[in-house]
Design an enzyme around this catalytic site. Sequence first.
Site, short mmCIF file in Angstrom:
data_model
loop_
_atom_site.label_atom_id
_atom_site.label_comp_id
_atom_site.label_asym_id
_atom_site.label_seq_id
_atom_site.Cartn_x
_atom_site.Cartn_y
_atom_site.Cartn_z
N HIS A 95 0.86 -1.19 0.00
CA HIS A 95 0.00 0.00 0.00
C HIS A 95 0.89 1.23 0.00
CE1 HIS A 95 -3.74 2.14 1.92
NE2 HIS A 95 -3.09 2.94 1.07
N HIS B 233 1.39 4.85 -2.42
CA HIS B 233 1.04 5.71 -3.55
C HIS B 233 2.33 6.38 -4.00
CE1 HIS B 233 -3.29 5.42 -2.52
NE2 HIS B 233 -2.81 5.27 -1.29
N HIS C 161 -9.32 0.92 -1.60
CA HIS C 161 -9.34 1.53 -0.27
C HIS C 161 -10.76 1.40 0.29
CE1 HIS C 161 -5.55 3.26 -1.41
NE2 HIS C 161 -5.47 4.08 -0.37
N GLU D 164 -11.20 3.39 5.80
CA GLU D 164 -10.17 4.29 6.35
C GLU D 164 -10.92 5.38 7.12
OE1 GLU D 164 -8.06 6.55 3.36
OE2 GLU D 164 -6.47 7.18 4.74
N ASP E 260 1.84 4.01 2.81
CA ASP E 260 0.81 4.85 2.20
C ASP E 260 1.41 6.02 1.41
OD1 ASP E 260 -1.82 5.37 1.53
OD2 ASP E 260 -2.44 6.10 3.50
N ASP E 261 1.71 7.13 2.10
CA ASP E 261 2.27 8.33 1.46
C ASP E 261 3.42 8.84 2.33
OD1 ASP E 261 0.10 8.90 -0.70
OD2 ASP E 261 -1.02 8.57 1.16
N1 HPA Z 1 -6.55 7.35 1.18
C1 HPA Z 1 -7.22 7.60 0.05
N2 HPA Z 1 -6.63 8.07 -1.03
C2 HPA Z 1 -5.32 8.27 -1.01
C3 HPA Z 1 -4.58 8.02 0.12
C4 HPA Z 1 -5.23 7.52 1.28
O1 HPA Z 1 -4.66 7.26 2.34
N3 HPA Z 1 -3.31 8.34 -0.18
C5 HPA Z 1 -3.28 8.75 -1.46
N4 HPA Z 1 -4.51 8.71 -1.97
ZN ZN Z 2 -3.67 4.76 0.49
#
Ligand code: HPA
Ligand code: ZN
Length: 345
Positions: free
Chosen positions: A21, A23, A205, A208, A286-287
Site C-alpha cells: 500500500h 502511492h 481503499h 479508512e 501509504d504516502d
Molecule cells: N486514502 C485515500 N486516497 C489516497 C490516500 C489515502 O490514504 N493516499 C493517497 N490517496
Molecule cells: Zn492509500
Amino acid sequence: MSDSAFSLREFTRQLPKAELHLHIEGTLEPDLIFKLAQRNHITLPYPDQASLHAAYQFTDLQSFLDLYYAGAGVLITEQDFFDMTWAYFLRAQADGIVHAEIMFDPQTHTARGVAMETVFAGLARAARQAKSELGISSYFILSFLRHLSEADAFATLEAALPLREQYADLWIAIGLDSSEKGNPPAKFEKIYARCRELEFRLVAHAGEEGPASYVRDALQLLKVERIDHGVRSQDDPALMQYLIDHAISLTVCPLSNIKLKVFDSLDEHNLKHLLDRGLNVCVNSDDPAYFGGYLLDNYMQTAQALNLQASDLRTLAANSLRSSFLPKAQQQAWLNKLENVPSND
Ligand code: HPA
Ligand code: ZN
C-alpha cells in the site's frame, strides 16, 4: 537508542518485506518537489521546502489530498516520473523491502495534459532498473480516483489499455483511492466488473474514514481480493469474522492513520488487536513523504507504541509476502528467507 531498540530495528530491516500500500505520488519529498518545479518552470505557492513541509498539518483525508494533488502537479516529463519512483526504490532497499506493489493515480496527471504513456514509461523504467540493480520486484496498481465519476474511470481505463502489453510484467492490478466518504464502492461496480473480465487483480481503499459497510461492499460488490486500510472493520463483528474466515488481507498504514486522525495516537491504533484476532494484516507506508516515515519507520514506531515483539514483526512481514500478488513459489522463497532471520528471543 537502546541496544534492544537497535537490534529490533535491525532484525526488522533484515526481514524480507513486501510493501503493498504505497502511492508513488505520496513519495514526492519536498526537496524533489522543489527540484522538479524549478526544472519545469513551475511556481509553487510556498517560498521554500521548509514552508511546504510546515503545511503538512492535516485534519482529515481531504486536507491531505488537497496538498498531495498539488504536489503531484510538478510531475511533467518521463524523467520526473522516473526520478520520483527511483528515489522510492532506493529508500525501499534501505528498509529491506524485496517487493513493492505501487499505486499510481493517472487521472491526476492526464487531467493536466500529461500523456498516459509518459506516466507509465517513467514508472516502468525505474521499476525495471530496481529489479536489475537492486533486486526489488514490483507491480503497478492503476488506481481510479473515487471523487471522479465512473465514466471518468472508464475513460482512464480505455486510455491505459493500449499500453497493457508493453507493461504486462508490471501493470497487473486496479485500485480505488481518494476521498472515501460519500463515494461508496457501489459507485464503481461496473468498472470493477470490467476490470475483472480483463483479468486484473483488484484492490480498493475502504474503511479508512468510511464505514465498515464500505469494506463489505468492496468485497461483495467490487470483488476485491485485498482491502487498503480496512481498520474500521472493527466496528462490525460479523464483518470481522468474515475477514478472519476468508483470510482477507488488510494493508494497514499506521503513521498515515495518525496523521489523518483516523486514530488519535499510535498507542490507540488497532493493528495489534486485529493481529491478535487473527486477521491477515500487514504494515505499509501509504504516502511516506507526507506522513513522516517510510516502511521501516512504520514498523518500528508501531512496535514501540503497541509493544510488538519480534514474533509479531515476523508475522506482519510474512503476511505482507503472502498477501502480495507474487507467484506462490516466489512468496515461498522469501518466506523461507524470512524464517531464517535470527531474533534475540
Ligand atoms: N486514502 C485515500 N486516497 C489516497 C490516500 C489515502 O490514504 N493516499 C493517497 N490517496
Ligand atoms: Zn492509500
